[in-house]
Write a protein that holds these residues in place. Structure first.
Motif, PDB file in Angstrom:
ATOM      1  N   GLY A 241       0.794  -1.223   0.000  1.00  0.00           N
ATOM      2  CA  GLY A 241       0.000   0.000   0.000  1.00  0.00           C
ATOM      3  C   GLY A 241       0.827   1.272   0.000  1.00  0.00           C
ATOM      4  O   GLY A 241       0.312   2.345  -0.296  1.00  0.00           O
ATOM      5  N   LEU A 242       2.087   1.163   0.359  1.00  0.00           N
ATOM      6  CA  LEU A 242       2.929   2.364   0.448  1.00  0.00           C
ATOM      7  C   LEU A 242       3.608   2.709  -0.873  1.00  0.00           C
ATOM      8  O   LEU A 242       4.084   3.825  -1.063  1.00  0.00           O
ATOM      9  CB  LEU A 242       4.023   2.153   1.513  1.00  0.00           C
ATOM     10  N   ALA A 243       3.669   1.733  -1.783  1.00  0.00           N
ATOM     11  CA  ALA A 243       4.441   1.954  -3.015  1.00  0.00           C
ATOM     12  C   ALA A 243       3.665   2.801  -4.011  1.00  0.00           C
ATOM     13  O   ALA A 243       2.443   2.691  -4.133  1.00  0.00           O
ATOM     14  CB  ALA A 243       4.800   0.611  -3.637  1.00  0.00           C
ATOM     15  N   ARG A 244       4.369   3.635  -4.749  1.00  0.00           N
ATOM     16  CA  ARG A 244       3.749   4.409  -5.829  1.00  0.00           C
ATOM     17  C   ARG A 244       3.510   3.497  -7.027  1.00  0.00           C
ATOM     18  O   ARG A 244       4.037   2.385  -7.077  1.00  0.00           O
ATOM     19  CB  ARG A 244       4.653   5.571  -6.233  1.00  0.00           C
ATOM     20  N   ARG A 245       2.761   3.987  -7.990  1.00  0.00           N
ATOM     21  CA  ARG A 245       2.633   3.238  -9.245  1.00  0.00           C
ATOM     22  C   ARG A 245       4.018   3.157  -9.878  1.00  0.00           C
ATOM     23  O   ARG A 245       4.734   4.143  -9.953  1.00  0.00           O
ATOM     24  CB  ARG A 245       1.651   3.928 -10.200  1.00  0.00           C
ATOM     25  N   GLY A 246       4.409   1.972 -10.280  1.00  0.00           N
ATOM     26  CA  GLY A 246       5.744   1.787 -10.853  1.00  0.00           C
ATOM     27  C   GLY A 246       6.831   1.635  -9.807  1.00  0.00           C
ATOM     28  O   GLY A 246       8.012   1.576 -10.147  1.00  0.00           O
ATOM     29  N   GLY A 247       6.435   1.581  -8.546  1.00  0.00           N
ATOM     30  CA  GLY A 247       7.429   1.476  -7.471  1.00  0.00           C
ATOM     31  C   GLY A 247       7.931   0.054  -7.278  1.00  0.00           C
ATOM     32  O   GLY A 247       7.485  -0.888  -7.944  1.00  0.00           O
ATOM     33  N   ARG A 248       8.887  -0.087  -6.354  1.00  0.00           N
ATOM     34  CA  ARG A 248       9.481  -1.394  -6.060  1.00  0.00           C
ATOM     35  C   ARG A 248       9.246  -1.739  -4.602  1.00  0.00           C
ATOM     36  O   ARG A 248       9.392  -0.878  -3.722  1.00  0.00           O
ATOM     37  CB  ARG A 248      11.000  -1.388  -6.314  1.00  0.00           C
ATOM     38  N   VAL A 249       8.919  -2.993  -4.361  1.00  0.00           N
ATOM     39  CA  VAL A 249       8.733  -3.494  -2.995  1.00  0.00           C
ATOM     40  C   VAL A 249       9.706  -4.643  -2.785  1.00  0.00           C
ATOM     41  O   VAL A 249       9.758  -5.569  -3.595  1.00  0.00           O
ATOM     42  CB  VAL A 249       7.291  -3.997  -2.779  1.00  0.00           C
ATOM     43  N   VAL A 250      10.507  -4.563  -1.720  1.00  0.00           N
ATOM     44  CA  VAL A 250      11.441  -5.645  -1.402  1.00  0.00           C
ATOM     45  C   VAL A 250      11.015  -6.286  -0.086  1.00  0.00           C
ATOM     46  O   VAL A 250      10.887  -5.603   0.927  1.00  0.00           O
ATOM     47  CB  VAL A 250      12.893  -5.127  -1.269  1.00  0.00           C
ATOM     48  N   LEU A 251      10.803  -7.590  -0.101  1.00  0.00           N
ATOM     49  CA  LEU A 251      10.408  -8.316   1.108  1.00  0.00           C
ATOM     50  C   LEU A 251      11.639  -8.976   1.733  1.00  0.00           C
ATOM     51  O   LEU A 251      12.327  -9.762   1.091  1.00  0.00           O
ATOM     52  CB  LEU A 251       9.367  -9.389   0.753  1.00  0.00           C
ATOM     53  N   LEU A 252      11.884  -8.612   3.000  1.00  0.00           N
ATOM     54  CA  LEU A 252      13.047  -9.129   3.728  1.00  0.00           C
ATOM     55  C   LEU A 252      12.654  -9.979   4.924  1.00  0.00           C
ATOM     56  O   LEU A 252      13.426 -10.790   5.403  1.00  0.00           O
ATOM     57  CB  LEU A 252      13.859  -7.944   4.279  1.00  0.00           C
ATOM     58  N   GLY A 253      11.446  -9.731   5.451  1.00  0.00           N
ATOM     59  CA  GLY A 253      11.066 -10.368   6.715  1.00  0.00           C
ATOM     60  C   GLY A 253      10.548 -11.782   6.519  1.00  0.00           C
ATOM     61  O   GLY A 253       9.847 -12.075   5.556  1.00  0.00           O
ATOM     62  N   LEU A 254      10.922 -12.669   7.434  1.00  0.00           N
ATOM     63  CA  LEU A 254      10.350 -14.017   7.459  1.00  0.00           C
ATOM     64  C   LEU A 254       9.198 -13.997   8.451  1.00  0.00           C
ATOM     65  O   LEU A 254       9.341 -13.548   9.581  1.00  0.00           O
ATOM     66  CB  LEU A 254      11.401 -15.043   7.878  1.00  0.00           C
ATOM     67  N   ALA A 255       8.045 -14.488   8.006  1.00  0.00           N
ATOM     68  CA  ALA A 255       6.837 -14.351   8.818  1.00  0.00           C
ATOM     69  C   ALA A 255       6.493 -15.622   9.584  1.00  0.00           C
ATOM     70  O   ALA A 255       5.669 -15.596  10.494  1.00  0.00           O
ATOM     71  CB  ALA A 255       5.660 -13.960   7.925  1.00  0.00           C
ATOM     72  N   GLY A 256       7.150 -16.718   9.263  1.00  0.00           N
ATOM     73  CA  GLY A 256       6.796 -17.996   9.893  1.00  0.00           C
ATOM     74  C   GLY A 256       6.306 -18.952   8.821  1.00  0.00           C
ATOM     75  O   GLY A 256       5.667 -18.546   7.850  1.00  0.00           O
ATOM     76  N   HIS A 257       6.588 -20.220   9.055  1.00  0.00           N
ATOM     77  CA  HIS A 257       6.438 -21.266   8.057  1.00  0.00           C
ATOM     78  C   HIS A 257       5.152 -21.193   7.217  1.00  0.00           C
ATOM     79  O   HIS A 257       5.198 -21.238   6.002  1.00  0.00           O
ATOM     80  CB  HIS A 257       6.538 -22.609   8.775  1.00  0.00           C
TER      81      HIS A 257
END
Ligand SMILES: [Zn+2]
Ligand SMILES: [Zn+2]
Length: 334
Positions: A241-257
């Motif tokens: 929800g925070l990214a602009r149109r054309g933006g990039r999102v990088v996921l780093l967190g592990l949330a659990g199996h």
């Protein structure tokens, strides 16, 4: 006799006397001085880490800095007394992933503090290839944060930050705050940490964030790059929800199996989002972090909020578990 923190089996943890280590060819025995502990160490103690990634009995400790004690035959680039950090992931260097430079994806998973003895001990055995020497001027407390910094740095690299961009970090734990600190090196126009615990605000600002928010609001906020480092389903949804149109999102967190996040399919497509994820760190990323430490560009000192002598390991694990007050990195001192 050297001492080591040992998890004989999930659920128990104790300080034991262990045999003195002798380095084989191409190996180094180092004396750890500072060892960080993190949420993963709690999971290793609880026994909830995927069995493919852990071997008990286990000496934990995958975030550390120390001094070379003895070098094995054939080790010429390192000498006793040198201050060092070391990669924890031990890549085979011959599989297809390793050859491509993606040592984090090595077909043979092997890592200090997971499948082989870690650094929460008076001695640790490391392949010399993984050891990065530091000048004596580098603060070894900060250097012990090299491993989480390498995790953040590799993830940031996936997002290709550029100067002048609007950047957001979701999360307020150690990796999130480290990511914010490292993102500041790219001179963003805006750098906002979206956390949950207001107590972390001061720490986020001290490490280079320009603002700390606990609310996001319903509308997209137009960030060019969003780094998610909280590891919860809601944090992932928040990041989209925070990214602009054309933006990039990088996921780093592990949330659990088994944790699943709601995926906003139409938003992701309509907004032309680039969605990336990052696992661990490559040898290259760790080497770059070592270089940043040597040149004084990583100033994570304020992040170390708790320090305990090795004998006080019970207090250290307890400090990590309790979620109250300002909490950065919990460090064991040897
Ligand atoms: Zn860790
Ligand atoms: Zn490999």
């Amino acid at each position: 006799m050297p001492r080591a923190l040992v998890i004989p089996a999930p659920g128990s943890l104790g300080l034991e006397e262990v045999d003195r280590l002798v380095p084989g060819p191409g190996e180094v025995v180092a004396r750890p001085l500072y060892v960080g502990i993190c949420g993963t160490d709690l999971e290793l103690l609880a026994g909830v880490v995927d069995p493919a990634y852990v071997r008990y009995p286990l000496i934990p400790g995958h975030e550390w800095s120390g001094v070379v004690e003895v070098t094995g035959p054939g080790v010429t680039a390192l000498s006793p007394g040198q201050h060092v950090i070391a990669e924890g992931i031990v890549p085979c260097r011959v599989c297809a992933s390793c050859v491509r430079g993606l040592t984090n994806l090595c077909e043979t998973y092997d890592e200090l503090g997971f499948t082989r003895a870690g650094a929460a001990a008076d001695q640790v055995l490391v392949p010399a290839q993984l050891v990065h020497p530091l000048d004596d001027s580098v603060n070894l407390v900060v250097a012990a944060l090299a491993e989480p910094a390498a995790v953040a740095w590799r993830g940031i690299g996936r997002g290709k930050p550029r100067p002048g961009e609007r950047v957001a970090v979701v999360g307020d734990g150690t990796v999130a705050l480290t990511a914010a600190h490292l993102l500041a090196l790219f001179s963003p126009a805006e750098l906002v940490v979206f956390g949950q615990r207001p107590a972390q605000a001061g720490l986020a600002i001290a490490l280079g964030a320009m603002a700390f928010e606990t609310e996001t609001g319903p509308d997209p906020m137009g960030f060019d790059l969003v780094v998610e480092a909280a590891g919860t389903a809601s944090a992932v949804e928040r990041a989209f929800g925070l990214a602009r149109r054309g933006g990039r999102v990088v996921l780093l967190g592990l949330a659990g199996h088994d944790v699943r996040a709601q995926f906003p399919v139409d938003d992701a497509v309509n907004n032309d989002l680039a969605i990336l994820a990052s696992f661990g760190y490559t040898s290259a990323a760790f080497g770059e972090v070592a270089a940043l430490l040597r040149t004084g560009q990583i100033r994570l000192g304020p992040l170390v909020t708790h320090r305990f002598a090795l004998e006080k390991y019970t207090d250290a694990y307890e400090a990590l578990r309790s979620g109250t007050g300002v909490r950065g990195k919990v460090m064991l001192e040897l």
